[in-house]
Motif scaffolding. Structure first.
Motif, PDB file in Angstrom:
ATOM      1  N   UNK A 126     -22.328  15.752  -4.327  1.00 42.21           N
ATOM      2  CA  UNK A 126     -21.519  14.603  -4.749  1.00 42.21           C
ATOM      3  C   UNK A 126     -20.136  15.064  -5.188  1.00 42.21           C
ATOM      4  N   UNK A 127     -19.145  14.210  -4.991  1.00 37.63           N
ATOM      5  CA  UNK A 127     -17.779  14.591  -5.363  1.00 37.63           C
ATOM      6  C   UNK A 127     -16.952  13.358  -5.673  1.00 37.63           C
ATOM      7  N   UNK A 128     -16.084  13.498  -6.654  1.00 35.87           N
ATOM      8  CA  UNK A 128     -15.123  12.464  -7.019  1.00 35.87           C
ATOM      9  C   UNK A 128     -13.750  13.099  -7.040  1.00 35.87           C
ATOM     10  N   UNK A 129     -12.832  12.555  -6.275  1.00 33.79           N
ATOM     11  CA  UNK A 129     -11.450  13.027  -6.294  1.00 33.79           C
ATOM     12  C   UNK A 129     -10.600  12.011  -7.028  1.00 33.79           C
ATOM     13  N   UNK A 130      -9.676  12.510  -7.822  1.00 32.69           N
ATOM     14  CA  UNK A 130      -8.750  11.660  -8.567  1.00 32.69           C
ATOM     15  C   UNK A 130      -7.341  12.190  -8.365  1.00 32.69           C
ATOM     16  N   UNK A 131      -6.434  11.309  -7.976  1.00 33.99           N
ATOM     17  CA  UNK A 131      -5.040  11.686  -7.773  1.00 33.99           C
ATOM     18  C   UNK A 131      -4.145  10.643  -8.445  1.00 33.99           C
ATOM     19  N   UNK A 132      -2.900  11.011  -8.660  1.00 31.27           N
ATOM     20  CA  UNK A 132      -1.960  10.072  -9.271  1.00 31.27           C
ATOM     21  C   UNK A 132      -1.653   8.928  -8.305  1.00 31.27           C
ATOM     22  N   UNK A 133      -1.568   7.740  -8.850  1.00 33.25           N
ATOM     23  CA  UNK A 133      -1.239   6.568  -8.033  1.00 33.25           C
ATOM     24  C   UNK A 133       0.167   6.677  -7.455  1.00 33.25           C
ATOM     25  N   UNK A 134       0.986   7.524  -8.018  1.00 27.55           N
ATOM     26  CA  UNK A 134       2.355   7.701  -7.525  1.00 27.55           C
ATOM     27  C   UNK A 134       2.421   8.589  -6.285  1.00 27.55           C
ATOM     28  N   UNK A 135       1.272   9.087  -5.804  1.00 24.39           N
ATOM     29  CA  UNK A 135       1.266  10.013  -4.672  1.00 24.39           C
ATOM     30  C   UNK A 135       1.796   9.395  -3.390  1.00 24.39           C
ATOM     31  N   UNK A 136       1.885   8.086  -3.324  1.00 26.78           N
ATOM     32  CA  UNK A 136       2.373   7.421  -2.120  1.00 26.78           C
ATOM     33  C   UNK A 136       3.868   7.171  -2.114  1.00 26.78           C
ATOM     34  N   UNK A 137       4.540   7.652  -3.151  1.00 24.33           N
ATOM     35  CA  UNK A 137       5.987   7.444  -3.222  1.00 24.33           C
ATOM     36  C   UNK A 137       6.324   6.108  -3.865  1.00 24.33           C
ATOM     37  N   UNK A 138       7.460   5.607  -3.540  1.00 24.52           N
ATOM     38  CA  UNK A 138       7.972   4.380  -4.154  1.00 24.52           C
ATOM     39  C   UNK A 138       6.979   3.232  -4.002  1.00 24.52           C
ATOM     40  N   UNK A 139       6.608   2.618  -5.105  1.00 24.00           N
ATOM     41  CA  UNK A 139       5.585   1.575  -5.108  1.00 24.00           C
ATOM     42  C   UNK A 139       5.972   0.359  -4.283  1.00 24.00           C
ATOM     43  N   UNK A 140       7.243   0.125  -4.122  1.00 26.91           N
ATOM     44  CA  UNK A 140       7.697  -1.069  -3.400  1.00 26.91           C
ATOM     45  C   UNK A 140       7.779  -0.848  -1.896  1.00 26.91           C
ATOM     46  N   UNK A 141       7.574   0.383  -1.438  1.00 27.20           N
ATOM     47  CA  UNK A 141       7.579   0.690  -0.014  1.00 27.20           C
ATOM     48  C   UNK A 141       6.260   0.191   0.593  1.00 27.20           C
ATOM     49  N   UNK A 142       6.291  -0.628   1.628  1.00 22.97           N
ATOM     50  CA  UNK A 142       5.052  -1.151   2.227  1.00 22.97           C
ATOM     51  C   UNK A 142       4.101  -0.053   2.731  1.00 22.97           C
ATOM     52  N   UNK A 143       4.610   1.136   3.020  1.00 20.86           N
ATOM     53  CA  UNK A 143       3.766   2.226   3.520  1.00 20.86           C
ATOM     54  C   UNK A 143       3.145   3.051   2.380  1.00 20.86           C
ATOM     55  N   UNK A 144       3.468   2.723   1.142  1.00 21.91           N
ATOM     56  CA  UNK A 144       2.998   3.506  -0.002  1.00 21.91           C
ATOM     57  C   UNK A 144       1.473   3.585  -0.076  1.00 21.91           C
ATOM     58  N   UNK A 145       0.804   2.449   0.091  1.00 19.31           N
ATOM     59  CA  UNK A 145      -0.648   2.449  -0.035  1.00 19.31           C
ATOM     60  C   UNK A 145      -1.297   3.330   1.024  1.00 19.31           C
ATOM     61  N   UNK A 146      -0.800   3.285   2.238  1.00 20.50           N
ATOM     62  CA  UNK A 146      -1.351   4.123   3.314  1.00 20.50           C
ATOM     63  C   UNK A 146      -1.169   5.600   2.987  1.00 20.50           C
ATOM     64  N   UNK A 147       0.012   5.954   2.454  1.00 23.72           N
ATOM     65  CA  UNK A 147       0.255   7.353   2.069  1.00 23.72           C
ATOM     66  C   UNK A 147      -0.675   7.778   0.942  1.00 23.72           C
ATOM     67  N   UNK A 148      -0.993   6.873   0.033  1.00 20.23           N
ATOM     68  CA  UNK A 148      -1.922   7.187  -1.056  1.00 20.23           C
ATOM     69  C   UNK A 148      -3.316   7.487  -0.513  1.00 20.23           C
TER      70      UNK A 148
END
Length: 167
Positions: A126-148
Motif C-alpha cells: 500500500x502507498x499514499x503519495x502527497x504533494x503540494x497543490x501548487x505543483x501544477x503552477x498558476x492556479x488560474x491556468x486551465x492546464x494546472x489540474x492536469x499538471x498536478x
C-alpha cells in the motif's frame, strides 16, 4: 498472561515457517515484470469515469518511465490499483516560507500488487503519495489540474520503485 505468551510464541513459530518470499517486504533487486497495469476500477465505481481514465493514463506513463529497466520477460505482473485521488482547491495560499497545511496537499492512494501468472498475489504494497497543490503552477491556468495529476503520478511511481526495494 501465560496464554498471551503462548500465542506470541506460536505466532513467531508460524511466521518463521513461512517461505522467505511471504515474509519479505521488498522484491529481489533483480526482479523484472512481464507487464505493468493500472487498475482504476475503485475510481470508476465512484462515478469518476473520464477523470479516472485520465489518472490511469498519467500513472501508466509515469510507471513506464520509472520501471523502464524492469519490464520484459516472463516475470510477474505489477498491478497498481488506485483507490483514491484528492486534488484540493488551490488559490495560491501557501506561505512564502514553504509552510502550508493539509488543505494545500494533493493525495494519490493505492496499492501495488505483484501477481504471478496464476493470479496469485505474491506481494502487496500500500502507498499514499502527497504533494503540494501548487505543483501544477498558476492556479488560474486551465492546464494546472492536469499538471498536478502528472506530478503526483510521477511522485507515486518514483516512491513505489523505492518502496518495492528496486532502487
Amino acid at each position: 498472561m501465560l496464554r498471551w505468551f503462548r500465542s506470541l510464541v506460536a505466532a513467531a513459530v508460524t511466521a518463521a515457517a513461512l517461505p522467505a518470499s511471504a515474509q519479505d517486504a521488498a522484491l529481489s533487486p533483480a526482479t523484472r515484470f512481464s507487464a505493468i497495469q493500472v487498475d482504476v476500477r475503485p475510481l470508476l465505481a465512484r462515478g469518476l469515469g473520464p477523470y479516472a481514465e485520465g489518472v490511469r493514463g498519467e500513472l501508466q506513463a509515469a510507471l513506464a518511465r520509472s520501471f523502464a529497466d524492469r519490464v520484459g520477460g516472463p516475470g510477474p505482473t505489477l498491478v497498481v490499483r488506485v483507490t483514491g485521488i484528492s486534488l484540493n482547491p488551490y488559490a495560491g495560499s501557501e506561505t512564502r516560507f514553504g509552510g502550508g497545511n493539509a488543505t494545500n496537499t494533493d493525495y494519490l492512494e493505492g496499492e501495488a500488487l505483484v501477481v504471478d501468472r496464476r493470479g496469485t498475489v505474491l506481494l502487496r504494497h500500500p502507498q499514499l503519495s502527497a504533494t503540494k497543490a501548487s505543483s501544477g503552477g498558476a492556479w488560474y491556468d486551465p492546464a494546472s489540474e492536469r499538471r498536478r495529476v502528472t506530478y503526483i503520478a510521477e511522485h507515486y511511481a518514483a516512491w513505489l520503485r523505492r518502496g518495492l526495494g528496486l532502487e
